[in-house]
Design an enzyme around this catalytic site. Sequence first.
Site, PDB file in Angstrom:
ATOM      1  N   ASN A  25      56.640 -79.966  93.885  1.00 44.02           N
ATOM      2  CA  ASN A  25      55.678 -80.448  92.953  1.00 44.02           C
ATOM      3  C   ASN A  25      54.396 -79.391  92.673  1.00 44.02           C
ATOM      4  O   ASN A  25      54.286 -78.667  93.600  1.00 44.02           O
ATOM      5  CB  ASN A  25      55.371 -81.834  93.710  1.00 44.02           C
ATOM      6  CG  ASN A  25      54.172 -81.747  94.806  1.00 44.02           C
ATOM      7  OD1 ASN A  25      54.873 -81.655  95.804  1.00 44.02           O
ATOM      8  ND2 ASN A  25      52.897 -81.999  94.541  1.00 44.02           N
ATOM      9  N   CYS A  26      53.862 -79.753  91.890  1.00 44.80           N
ATOM     10  CA  CYS A  26      52.408 -79.025  91.674  1.00 44.80           C
ATOM     11  C   CYS A  26      51.283 -80.015  91.371  1.00 44.80           C
ATOM     12  O   CYS A  26      51.660 -81.362  91.880  1.00 44.80           O
ATOM     13  CB  CYS A  26      52.304 -78.113  90.418  1.00 44.80           C
ATOM     14  SG  CYS A  26      52.601 -78.898  88.727  1.00 44.80           S
ATOM     15  N   MET A  27      50.183 -79.960  90.957  1.00 55.68           N
ATOM     16  CA  MET A  27      49.063 -80.940  91.103  1.00 55.68           C
ATOM     17  C   MET A  27      49.572 -82.213  90.124  1.00 55.68           C
ATOM     18  O   MET A  27      49.375 -83.406  90.597  1.00 55.68           O
ATOM     19  CB  MET A  27      48.013 -80.378  90.307  1.00 55.68           C
ATOM     20  CG  MET A  27      46.630 -81.269  90.640  1.00 55.68           C
ATOM     21  SD  MET A  27      45.186 -80.572  89.859  1.00 55.68           S
ATOM     22  CE  MET A  27      45.014 -78.842  90.935  1.00 55.68           C
ATOM     23  N   THR A  28      50.189 -82.008  88.975  1.00 60.26           N
ATOM     24  CA  THR A  28      50.651 -83.301  88.215  1.00 60.26           C
ATOM     25  C   THR A  28      51.984 -83.414  87.764  1.00 60.26           C
ATOM     26  O   THR A  28      52.342 -84.259  87.231  1.00 60.26           O
ATOM     27  CB  THR A  28      49.888 -83.078  86.812  1.00 60.26           C
ATOM     28  OG1 THR A  28      50.256 -81.940  86.312  1.00 60.26           O
ATOM     29  CG2 THR A  28      48.293 -83.203  87.150  1.00 60.26           C
ATOM     30  N   ARG A  29      52.770 -82.300  88.371  1.00 58.07           N
ATOM     31  CA  ARG A  29      54.144 -82.501  88.043  1.00 58.07           C
ATOM     32  C   ARG A  29      55.046 -82.574  89.289  1.00 58.07           C
ATOM     33  O   ARG A  29      55.042 -81.872  90.170  1.00 58.07           O
ATOM     34  CB  ARG A  29      54.680 -81.087  86.972  1.00 58.07           C
ATOM     35  CG  ARG A  29      53.782 -80.888  85.738  1.00 58.07           C
ATOM     36  CD  ARG A  29      53.832 -79.680  85.172  1.00 58.07           C
ATOM     37  NE  ARG A  29      53.041 -79.289  84.100  1.00 58.07           N
ATOM     38  CZ  ARG A  29      53.147 -78.380  83.153  1.00 58.07           C
ATOM     39  NH1 ARG A  29      54.232 -77.675  83.118  1.00 58.07           N
ATOM     40  NH2 ARG A  29      52.132 -78.315  82.480  1.00 58.07           N
TER      41      ARG A  29
END
Length: 474
Positions: A25-29
């Site tokens: 994951n990244c910050m929003t995905r």
Amino acid sequence: MSNLELAKKLVELVGGKENVEKATNCMTRLRLTVKDASIVKGEEIKGCEGVMGYIVDGTSLQIVLGPGKAKKVADICTDELGLPKVKSGTDNWEDNKASMKSIQKQSPFKKAIRTIADIFIPLIPAIIAAGLFNGLTSLITTLQGQGVLAADGFWQVTQLIFGLIGSGFLGYFAIYTGINSAKQFGATEALGGMIGAMSIAANIVPISTFFGLYNEEQPLNSILTTGKGGIIGVIVGVWILAKVEKYVRKHVPDVLDLIVTPFVSLLVTGLIFVFAIMPVAGYFSDGLVAVLSIIINSANPVVSVISGYLLSALFLPMVLLGLHHGLIPIYAIQLEALGGVTLFPVLAMAGAGQVGASIAIYLKAKRTGNNRLQKVITGALPAGFLGVGEPLIYGVTLPMFKPFITAGLGAGFGGAYVMLTHVMANSWGPSGLVAIPIMKPDSMLNFFIGLVISYVAGFIITQFTIKEKDVANA
């Protein structure tokens, strides 16, 4: 729908656990790499409660869930549902063939951007935290100098602790970059960290002096000095390390591998890194800073306004294509050369334009009775104010398209103001209100004014451009 229910549903829709090679994951995905993209039910993923957007690039899937939620769902997928955190090997030749074909479809530029993203995305939480601590340290120091806060006692200790925490990452950014680069290129992570550490080690100066490469009168103009080449040099150095290490390991007997391979790999790569990569990357970095200075730090107000407007207005399409991660090395170069980042505050206005446009759409949705759109905007706006624009992009403006354009046009006005007033940040991170403490103390007010300008301009342009019938049918 709970996070556990959403995670189970998404795993089912992407073809089950067996079809997933990597989950992160990244910050929003939530980011998934799948074996067979043809069996993924994309439309159903888009319709899932809690999903704000869905992007496909070959076998790479990005499911926009929003800040916080993306991390929680990813943890459930890997820790409870058993999805692999690292890409698993495939024994089936058809799978290998499909994987290779997928890679071949990507342009070299896209692959380079994706590699940069994979190197720096895991570092984003530390970058944000370090920037905030350094920003607060600068603010306390400024207020102490003005006599507003005491120069000793509680505030002295607070300033020292905040500075210690902030420097604990940014002071050793090259090392973290080396470790993550090694992960991507297949080198030993500890050796990658050593390449990063070499770039900032004190011994670089006497070595440079011995070979006549050091300029004592102007150290920053030296052919070789501490930090020369920055993180660009580190990334290239670790890439070479990976090649050298694999070659050495292939030719060294197993019994000697643990001793010979790291020693020879570091010796060969270290010499190349110090005497070739650091100077060349340094010239590239210096040239890039010089070009950016012509645009970003121009004394001509007309140049500042035009460049600020265009950079902010065009940033959203870069986010849409995932190209914004390619700007991180530029931020790092500015931070190393200037002691701050001037490009990030300008580009940060793009998210504020999204907020203004979405508020205008919300009011029209309320008048036309579009309850679904109202609910989406209500859920995404808080994240937008905090600088995470993807929920608004993929949940509101991009599906309607026209607001995606008007948001960028509105953001340009804030970018022009920020560029004109030479706003500078201590670091980079979320681009909204929470970014104010990241700014230099004398830039905080102008950054906030820029956000307000972008909010208002995005709202006005959208209000007069988007028709209510378009909102009613969205």
